[in-house]
Design an enzyme around this catalytic site. Structure first.
Site, PDB file in Angstrom:
ATOM      1  N   GLU A  61      -4.598 -17.408  -2.371  1.00  0.00           N
ATOM      2  CA  GLU A  61      -3.474 -18.010  -3.086  1.00  0.00           C
ATOM      3  C   GLU A  61      -3.827 -19.385  -3.642  1.00  0.00           C
ATOM      4  O   GLU A  61      -3.359 -19.813  -4.677  1.00  0.00           O
ATOM      5  CB  GLU A  61      -2.254 -18.115  -2.164  1.00  0.00           C
ATOM      6  CG  GLU A  61      -1.407 -16.856  -2.099  1.00  0.00           C
ATOM      7  CD  GLU A  61      -1.954 -15.780  -1.192  1.00  0.00           C
ATOM      8  OE1 GLU A  61      -3.168 -15.807  -0.886  1.00  0.00           O
ATOM      9  OE2 GLU A  61      -1.187 -14.883  -0.794  1.00  0.00           O
TER      10      GLU A  61
ATOM     11  N   ASP B 276       6.168 -10.659  -3.647  1.00  0.00           N
ATOM     12  CA  ASP B 276       5.035  -9.763  -3.874  1.00  0.00           C
ATOM     13  C   ASP B 276       5.441  -8.295  -3.904  1.00  0.00           C
ATOM     14  O   ASP B 276       4.900  -7.505  -4.683  1.00  0.00           O
ATOM     15  CB  ASP B 276       3.961  -9.969  -2.789  1.00  0.00           C
ATOM     16  CG  ASP B 276       3.049 -11.135  -3.142  1.00  0.00           C
ATOM     17  OD1 ASP B 276       3.415 -11.924  -4.038  1.00  0.00           O
ATOM     18  OD2 ASP B 276       1.968 -11.257  -2.523  1.00  0.00           O
TER      19      ASP B 276
ATOM     20  N   ASP C  90      -5.997 -14.438   7.431  1.00  0.00           N
ATOM     21  CA  ASP C  90      -4.673 -14.920   7.019  1.00  0.00           C
ATOM     22  C   ASP C  90      -4.032 -15.770   8.114  1.00  0.00           C
ATOM     23  O   ASP C  90      -3.108 -16.532   7.847  1.00  0.00           O
ATOM     24  CB  ASP C  90      -3.742 -13.741   6.695  1.00  0.00           C
ATOM     25  CG  ASP C  90      -3.928 -13.257   5.270  1.00  0.00           C
ATOM     26  OD1 ASP C  90      -4.561 -13.973   4.476  1.00  0.00           O
ATOM     27  OD2 ASP C  90      -3.433 -12.165   4.947  1.00  0.00           O
TER      28      ASP C  90
ATOM     29  N   ARG D 102       0.839  -1.202   0.000  1.00  0.00           N
ATOM     30  CA  ARG D 102       0.000   0.000   0.000  1.00  0.00           C
ATOM     31  C   ARG D 102       0.873   1.251   0.000  1.00  0.00           C
ATOM     32  O   ARG D 102       0.596   2.220  -0.714  1.00  0.00           O
ATOM     33  CB  ARG D 102      -0.917   0.008   1.228  1.00  0.00           C
ATOM     34  CG  ARG D 102      -2.145  -0.876   1.059  1.00  0.00           C
ATOM     35  CD  ARG D 102      -2.872  -1.042   2.389  1.00  0.00           C
ATOM     36  NE  ARG D 102      -4.103  -1.808   2.241  1.00  0.00           N
ATOM     37  CZ  ARG D 102      -4.163  -3.129   2.052  1.00  0.00           C
ATOM     38  NH1 ARG D 102      -3.054  -3.832   1.949  1.00  0.00           N
ATOM     39  NH2 ARG D 102      -5.341  -3.744   1.944  1.00  0.00           N
TER      40      ARG D 102
ATOM     41  N   ASN E 223       1.341 -13.856  -8.479  1.00  0.00           N
ATOM     42  CA  ASN E 223       0.136 -14.262  -7.735  1.00  0.00           C
ATOM     43  C   ASN E 223      -0.081 -13.272  -6.584  1.00  0.00           C
ATOM     44  O   ASN E 223      -0.533 -13.629  -5.510  1.00  0.00           O
ATOM     45  CB  ASN E 223       0.306 -15.693  -7.209  1.00  0.00           C
ATOM     46  CG  ASN E 223      -1.003 -16.265  -6.677  1.00  0.00           C
ATOM     47  OD1 ASN E 223      -2.083 -15.729  -6.947  1.00  0.00           O
ATOM     48  ND2 ASN E 223      -0.918 -17.337  -5.901  1.00  0.00           N
TER      49      ASN E 223
ATOM     50  N   LYS F  67       7.110 -15.491  -1.027  1.00  0.00           N
ATOM     51  CA  LYS F  67       6.050 -14.512  -1.327  1.00  0.00           C
ATOM     52  C   LYS F  67       6.003 -13.405  -0.274  1.00  0.00           C
ATOM     53  O   LYS F  67       5.800 -12.234  -0.588  1.00  0.00           O
ATOM     54  CB  LYS F  67       4.695 -15.228  -1.393  1.00  0.00           C
ATOM     55  CG  LYS F  67       3.570 -14.353  -1.915  1.00  0.00           C
ATOM     56  CD  LYS F  67       2.329 -15.186  -2.133  1.00  0.00           C
ATOM     57  CE  LYS F  67       1.390 -14.546  -3.142  1.00  0.00           C
ATOM     58  NZ  LYS F  67       0.604 -13.473  -2.588  1.00  0.00           N
TER      59      LYS F  67
ATOM     60  N   HIS G 152       2.453 -19.665   0.410  1.00  0.00           N
ATOM     61  CA  HIS G 152       3.430 -19.385   1.474  1.00  0.00           C
ATOM     62  C   HIS G 152       2.887 -19.678   2.862  1.00  0.00           C
ATOM     63  O   HIS G 152       3.593 -20.201   3.728  1.00  0.00           O
ATOM     64  CB  HIS G 152       3.867 -17.915   1.377  1.00  0.00           C
ATOM     65  CG  HIS G 152       2.739 -16.921   1.393  1.00  0.00           C
ATOM     66  ND1 HIS G 152       2.751 -15.784   2.143  1.00  0.00           N
ATOM     67  CD2 HIS G 152       1.528 -16.917   0.755  1.00  0.00           C
ATOM     68  CE1 HIS G 152       1.628 -15.112   1.960  1.00  0.00           C
ATOM     69  NE2 HIS G 152       0.874 -15.774   1.119  1.00  0.00           N
ATOM     70  N   ARG G 153       1.620 -19.364   3.089  1.00  0.00           N
ATOM     71  CA  ARG G 153       1.075 -19.540   4.446  1.00  0.00           C
ATOM     72  C   ARG G 153       0.892 -21.018   4.803  1.00  0.00           C
ATOM     73  O   ARG G 153       0.991 -21.397   5.965  1.00  0.00           O
ATOM     74  CB  ARG G 153      -0.236 -18.769   4.625  1.00  0.00           C
ATOM     75  CG  ARG G 153      -0.081 -17.303   4.330  1.00  0.00           C
ATOM     76  CD  ARG G 153      -0.840 -16.381   5.257  1.00  0.00           C
ATOM     77  NE  ARG G 153      -0.517 -15.003   4.932  1.00  0.00           N
ATOM     78  CZ  ARG G 153       0.592 -14.369   5.306  1.00  0.00           C
ATOM     79  NH1 ARG G 153       1.483 -14.982   6.065  1.00  0.00           N
ATOM     80  NH2 ARG G 153       0.820 -13.125   4.939  1.00  0.00           N
TER      81      ARG G 153
END
Ligand code: C5P
Length: 668
Positions: free
Chosen positions: A353, A49, A325, A27, A93, A435, A405-406
């Site tokens: 994702e 990212d 998340d 952001r 992504n 990511k 990634h998570r």
């Protein structure tokens, strides 16, 4: 490629530097490009990212310098007027880049752009944003399915007025429009048709817009009034600090709940824009951890000092809609919970994702008794620990990550727990963590090594400053051995007094010291000194008579020399008895006994406070007289050793002193 997750041998005892927040970094990059001038983002995240975002902004004509070694990103922008009128964007992504860059380039009159992405992003929702932009005049050609990547856009700027948007699939769609809206021709109102998910991210966008000088507020539910931006200020030079990543923190906040011990989340207190910072509160309410702020860091401890870890949870139902998340962190670790849990409010993560609900359910199924997958929730029924060990029978479970990634990070955390002989979880395609946290596995390895590091901790200070309390509490929490060296001097003083020897009769003292044998008795967490095989009782060494004599005996160099080698042998005693560290308290531990201790702490408090603390114990003790003697003696006087950390405990309660002390130990 696979990554085997090595288990932690004991409790976790580590301090973790978190990466910068992905959401805040991306952001801030967008807002810096819009605001114009030069912006330096301190503490920015460097990951796939954010690099994708940097690349897109460069294509739009901004100058972006990524200075990873020093942890900052610098963006120079001429503002929207100077944006390139054509570009081929590739957003990987990265949902943020996908939505934000589309909205950003829609601001350019007469622009022609093409957009492409990874296969996974082609499936992720875009139509809410694209429809809103279409109503504002943009034209799209889709090369695959309508409303999805890849596509091209002919832009003509935003007209403004009411911009209606369906952001029910992703809050990033709303955030994208909000950030672009100040540059619409006429003042804009972004009107949400229906609701959106992950609400706190909208708050983050509004908060950051304010920090960059844009005016946007939610006038009433779902109606956002956005002020028109001033002309780009190409001469501006700002420095913007990026918060640490609160979602990244979730993995290490979970760790002590499963392994026991404590983790210091460095600079976590700076996380004010991110909804996911609430995850630690959820863990606390669940009864899994206790937390305490220490400066701008957060100490997260296991709720229990002793196994079993984790304890029984306070509830069996958890809603993650606002912090979705982090649901993966909780869900992956729920395999090791003592009873079942239901995790709700996660339906929208099926369009992230990967289909995260399905992915988590499929991988959990490999290590739990049962998973109930529903559209918006999963129920997890763990196996008993023994049943899990039997099921593993010494083998490993491979966790598929779906390039998410998570998934990789979340399932690494239960993998740290020594459930069976050796490692039992391996992560497929571990590189996907790049990511948002390319260094995740290295940080996890370091946390493991730090947890297993044998630390010697010196805690010094005057009488009644609370050394014993804090040393005992910290030893228990960390699984370290505790030694109270004041008791050594008291025990000798008691023996000398019993034999009728006075502190100034040096030859009698020497005579007695040559006749006694000292040894050690390990009692729970503490190692106590015995004389000729006998442990003096507390009432024998903690009374008025000993209080009055001990500082005088302790000033005798022969007494100190007699104890020095014994005290220096305590790390070996601790190691032989299976402790992973030693906390030794006294007056000269950091200055004389262990000047090279890993951590040296000096506790202090004003005299009235100390008098009051001692009075509570009900033993007559003229602490100021003792302190004066201890400070003025020639041999090993009471001092705050150079380089030791002084803690003034006057206005702190016991828990705060313990948390501060733990944080110093964990960082050492
Ligand atoms: O800590 P505590 O009050 O039990 O200590 C009793 C006395 O032992 C102190 O006043 C000090 O004279 C002596 N002492 C010391 N060096 C240490 C620990 C205690 O001189 N390391």
């Amino acid at each position: 490629m696979k990554r085997v997750i090595d288990t932690f041998r004991g409790k976790c005892r580590a301090s973790v530097a978190l990466p910068g927040s992905k959401s805040v970094t991306n952001r801030a990059m967008v807002l810096a490009a819009l605001a114009g001038g030069s912006t330096r983002l301190e503490g920015a995240l460097f990951s796939r990212d954010t690099k994708i975002m940097a690349d897109c902004l460069q294509k739009l004509g901004c100058a972006v310098v990524l200075c990873e070694a020093e942890g900052y990103v610098e963006i120079r922008s001429g503002g929207v007027e100077k944006f390139a009128r054509s570009a081929d964007f590739f957003v990987g992504n990265a949902g943020t880049a996908a939505r934000f860059v589309t909205a950003l380039s829609a601001l350019v009159p007469g622009g022609e752009y093409s957009f492409d992405c990874d296969a996974a992003m082609r499936l992720r929702p875009m139509s809410g944003l694209l429809n809103a932009l279409k109503l504002q005049g943009a034209k799209f050609d889709f090369f695959g399915e309508d409303g999805f990547f890849p596509f091209s856009m002919r832009s003509c700027g935003l007209r403004g007025g009411d911009i209606e948007v369906d952001a029910s699939a992703s809050s990033q769609i709303l955030s994208a429009l909000l950030m672009a809206a100040p540059f619409a021709e006429s003042p804009a109102r972004v009107v949400l048709g229906g609701e959106t998910v992950s609400r706190p991210f909208v708050g983050m966008t509004l908060g950051q817009m304010g920090q960059f000088g844009f005016s946007a507020r939610e006038a009433r539910s779902g109606v956002f009034e956005v002020g028109k931006a001033q002309c780009a200020d190409s001469g501006a030079a700002r420095v913007y600090e990026i918060e640490p990543d609160a979602t990244a923190a979730s993995y290490f906040a979970m760790l002590p709940a499963l392994t026991g011990g404590a983790v210091l989340l460095e600079r976590f207190g700076r996380c004010v824009l991110q909804g996911d910072a609430k995850f630690v509160k959820l863990l606390e309410c669940a009864g899994l951890v206790k937390t305490c702020k220490v400066g701008d860091s957060l100490l997260v401890e296991s709720a229990r000092a002793e196994p079993p870890f984790p304890p029984e949870l306070t509830s069996s139902e958890y809603d993650f809609n606002d912090i979705s998340d982090t649901f993966l962190t909780f869900a992956a670790s729920s395999a090791l919970f003592p009873s079942s849990v239901e995790i709700r409010g996660i339906g929208h993560t099926r369009a992230q994702e990967t289909d995260r609900v399905a992915a988590v359910a499929a991988q959990l199924a490999k290590i739990v008794a049962r998973v109930d997958e529903k559209s918006d929730s999963i129920g997890v029924f763990p196996m008993e620990r023994r049943a899990l060990r039997d099921a593993l029978s010494g083998g490993r479970v491979e966790i598929s990550t779906y390039d998410d990634h998570r998934m990789a990070m979340a399932f690494s955390i239960p993998g740290c727990v020594p459930v069976s002989e050796g490692a039992w979880i391996e992560i497929e395609n571990p590189g996907c963590v790049s990511k948002t946290w390319p260094g995740f596995f290295e940080v996890l390895d370091r946390a493991r090594a730090d947890s297993e590091k044998f630390r010697v901790v010196a805690v010094d200070g005057g009488a009644a400053v609370g050394k014993s309390t804090v040393s005992r509490v910290c030893s228990q929490k960390l699984g370290y051995m505790h030694v109270d060296t004041g008791a050594h001097y008291r025990t000798l003083s008691f023996g000398l007094l019993e034999s009728g020897i006075s502190p100034d009769d040096i030859s009698a003292i020497e005579g007695m010291l040559s006749r006694i044998q000292i040894g050690t008795l390990v009692d729970g967490q503490s190692a106590k000194m015995t004389v000729n095989g006998v442990l003096a009782r507390d009432d024998q060494i903690r009374n008025k008579r000993v209080n009055e004599a001990v500082a005088k005996f302790a000033a005798v160099p022969q007494v100190r020399n007699f104890l020095k080698n014994y005290q220096r042998s305590m790390p070996s005693v601790a190691a032989e008895n299976g402790f992973s560290g030693l906390i030794m308290e006294g007056r000269d531990i950091g200055s004389v006994i262990f000047p090279d201790a890993n951590a040296r702490i000096f506790l202090d408090a004003d005299e009235a406070t100390r008098q009051a603390r001692r009075a509570k114990e009900g033993i007559s003790d003229s602490i100021s007289k003792r302190d004066a003697l201890d400070k003025s003696r020639k041999s090993a006087p009471l001092v705050c050793a150079e380089g030791a950390e002084r803690i003034d405990t006057t206005n702190m309660d016991k828990d705060e002193v313990a948390a501060k002390t733990l944080s110093i130990i964990l960082k050492s």
